[in-house]
Write an enzyme that holds these catalytic residues in place. Sequence first.
Site, PDB file in Angstrom:
ATOM      1  N   SER A  40       0.808  -1.216   0.000  1.00  0.00           N
ATOM      2  CA  SER A  40       0.000   0.000   0.000  1.00  0.00           C
ATOM      3  C   SER A  40       0.845   1.271   0.000  1.00  0.00           C
ATOM      4  O   SER A  40       1.961   1.299   0.540  1.00  0.00           O
ATOM      5  CB  SER A  40      -0.909   0.001   1.241  1.00  0.00           C
ATOM      6  OG  SER A  40      -1.538   1.247   1.422  1.00  0.00           O
TER       7      SER A  40
ATOM      8  N   GLU B 158       0.237   3.580   1.831  1.00  0.00           N
ATOM      9  CA  GLU B 158       0.298   3.984   3.229  1.00  0.00           C
ATOM     10  C   GLU B 158       1.676   3.698   3.834  1.00  0.00           C
ATOM     11  O   GLU B 158       2.025   4.256   4.874  1.00  0.00           O
ATOM     12  CB  GLU B 158      -0.778   3.252   4.038  1.00  0.00           C
ATOM     13  CG  GLU B 158      -2.199   3.528   3.604  1.00  0.00           C
ATOM     14  CD  GLU B 158      -2.738   4.823   4.174  1.00  0.00           C
ATOM     15  OE1 GLU B 158      -2.183   5.298   5.179  1.00  0.00           O
ATOM     16  OE2 GLU B 158      -3.706   5.343   3.603  1.00  0.00           O
TER      17      GLU B 158
ATOM     18  N   TYR C 255      -1.907   0.594  10.057  1.00  0.00           N
ATOM     19  CA  TYR C 255      -2.121  -0.122   8.796  1.00  0.00           C
ATOM     20  C   TYR C 255      -0.850  -0.078   7.942  1.00  0.00           C
ATOM     21  O   TYR C 255      -0.393  -1.099   7.412  1.00  0.00           O
ATOM     22  CB  TYR C 255      -3.288   0.510   8.038  1.00  0.00           C
ATOM     23  CG  TYR C 255      -3.533  -0.066   6.670  1.00  0.00           C
ATOM     24  CD1 TYR C 255      -4.307  -1.205   6.499  1.00  0.00           C
ATOM     25  CD2 TYR C 255      -3.011   0.545   5.529  1.00  0.00           C
ATOM     26  CE1 TYR C 255      -4.543  -1.736   5.239  1.00  0.00           C
ATOM     27  CE2 TYR C 255      -3.234   0.021   4.262  1.00  0.00           C
ATOM     28  CZ  TYR C 255      -3.999  -1.104   4.128  1.00  0.00           C
ATOM     29  OH  TYR C 255      -4.222  -1.635   2.876  1.00  0.00           O
TER      30      TYR C 255
ATOM     31  N   THR D  43     -14.893   7.590  -0.616  1.00  0.00           N
ATOM     32  CA  THR D  43     -15.431   7.712  -1.974  1.00  0.00           C
ATOM     33  C   THR D  43     -16.868   7.200  -2.054  1.00  0.00           C
ATOM     34  O   THR D  43     -17.740   7.860  -2.615  1.00  0.00           O
ATOM     35  CB  THR D  43     -14.554   6.947  -2.971  1.00  0.00           C
ATOM     36  OG1 THR D  43     -14.339   5.609  -2.489  1.00  0.00           O
ATOM     37  CG2 THR D  43     -13.211   7.641  -3.146  1.00  0.00           C
TER      38      THR D  43
ATOM     39  N   ALA E 136      -3.310  11.129  11.842  1.00  0.00           N
ATOM     40  CA  ALA E 136      -2.247  11.544  10.918  1.00  0.00           C
ATOM     41  C   ALA E 136      -2.789  11.401   9.510  1.00  0.00           C
ATOM     42  O   ALA E 136      -3.332  10.368   9.152  1.00  0.00           O
ATOM     43  CB  ALA E 136      -1.013  10.668  11.095  1.00  0.00           C
TER      44      ALA E 136
END
Length: 331
Positions: free
Chosen positions: A124, A126, A148, A189, A280
Site C-alpha cells: 500500500s 500507506e 495499517y 469515496t 495523521a
Amino acid sequence: MSKTALITGITGQDGSYLAELLLSKGYTVYGLIRRSSTSSLARLEGVRTSVALLEGDLLDQSSLDDAVKSSNPDEIYNLAGPSFVASSFKQPVLTGEVGALGGMRLMEASKSLAPKARIFQASSSEMFGGTNIVPQNESTPFHPRTPYGIAKVYAFMAARYYRENYGMFVCNGIMYNHESPRRGAEYVTRKITIGIARIALGLQEYIELGNLDAMRDWGYAPEYMDGAWRMLQQKQPDDFLLATGEVHTVREFLEEACRVSGIGNPDKIVKVNPNYMRPADFTNLRGDATKAKQVLGWTPRVKFNELVRMMVESDLRATEMELGDKKKHQP
C-alpha cells in the site's frame, strides 16, 4: 494447461474483480473466507458458482495450511486483511496480527506445501505515509504513519525475506487508492457517492466527511488487479508500484460527484465532522508507476472524472431500485 489460483479476501472489492479476471483467463479459482465472517457474497454474484470457497483465517496457521494443501495453487494472491485505514487506529494490534503476521503465515504455508506457487502480496501507498519525496516509486524509503501502514511494511519485508532466503516467487504490489462501485460503504469515496445519490433522490440532506483537503491518487480497481496478475507472469519476481500519478482532493471528488448528479452547490450538502479526521493524514501521496509501465506493460486508463461518474451512476441506480422496492411493499 490451466492454472489454479488461491485468493484471500475474495469477497472484497479487489478479490471479486480478480476472480472474474482469472476465470476469464481459464483459471480454476479458490477463495479463502473466514469461518466467522459475516461478509456478503454479493460481489461474487456473477461468478459464485465458478469459484470454490475454502474456510480459513489469516490468524490461524493450520487453516491456511489446509487451504494451500487443498487448492494446490500455481498462484496465490493475498488481498485479505483490514483495508480500512481509519479502523487501524482503533485496533492497532489486530491490524498487525492480520496485516503483518497474516501475510507471513500465508507465505510460510506456501513454503511448506506449495513452494513453487507464485505469490502476490498486496502492499500500500500507506507505507510511505509521511514522506517528503513526491512522487514516490519503488525506491522511496518507507515512512508509515498509521498502524495499517506499519503492518504493510512488515508484510512487504516478509515477502522479500521469503524471496531472497528461500528462492520463492513473491511479488509486492504497492497499490495506491483504487476505487469502484464495489468499494465498501465505509470508504470516503463510497460515502460520498451513496450520500449524493440519496440527496439527489430526496432521502437525506447532507453528508458528513472529515478532511476535505486530503489528497489521494485514485485509480480504478479492476485495472490494479490486472497489474497484480501481470506481476506473477514475469520470469523473475520483483516489486512494482501501481498508481495513476494524479492526485485529487476529497473536495474535488465531492464536487465532481455533485456535478454528475446535478446537485448545484456542494457546500450546502456537506458537514465536516472532526470524528472523521485521522490522527495523521498525508499531504501528497502520488505514485510513479514508470517501472510497471515499462516492465509489465501496465497503464491505467480510467480517468478521475470517469471513475467518479461510474460510481455515482451506480449508486443512483441502486438507490432508485431501493426506493422502487419500498414502494412495492407499502400497504
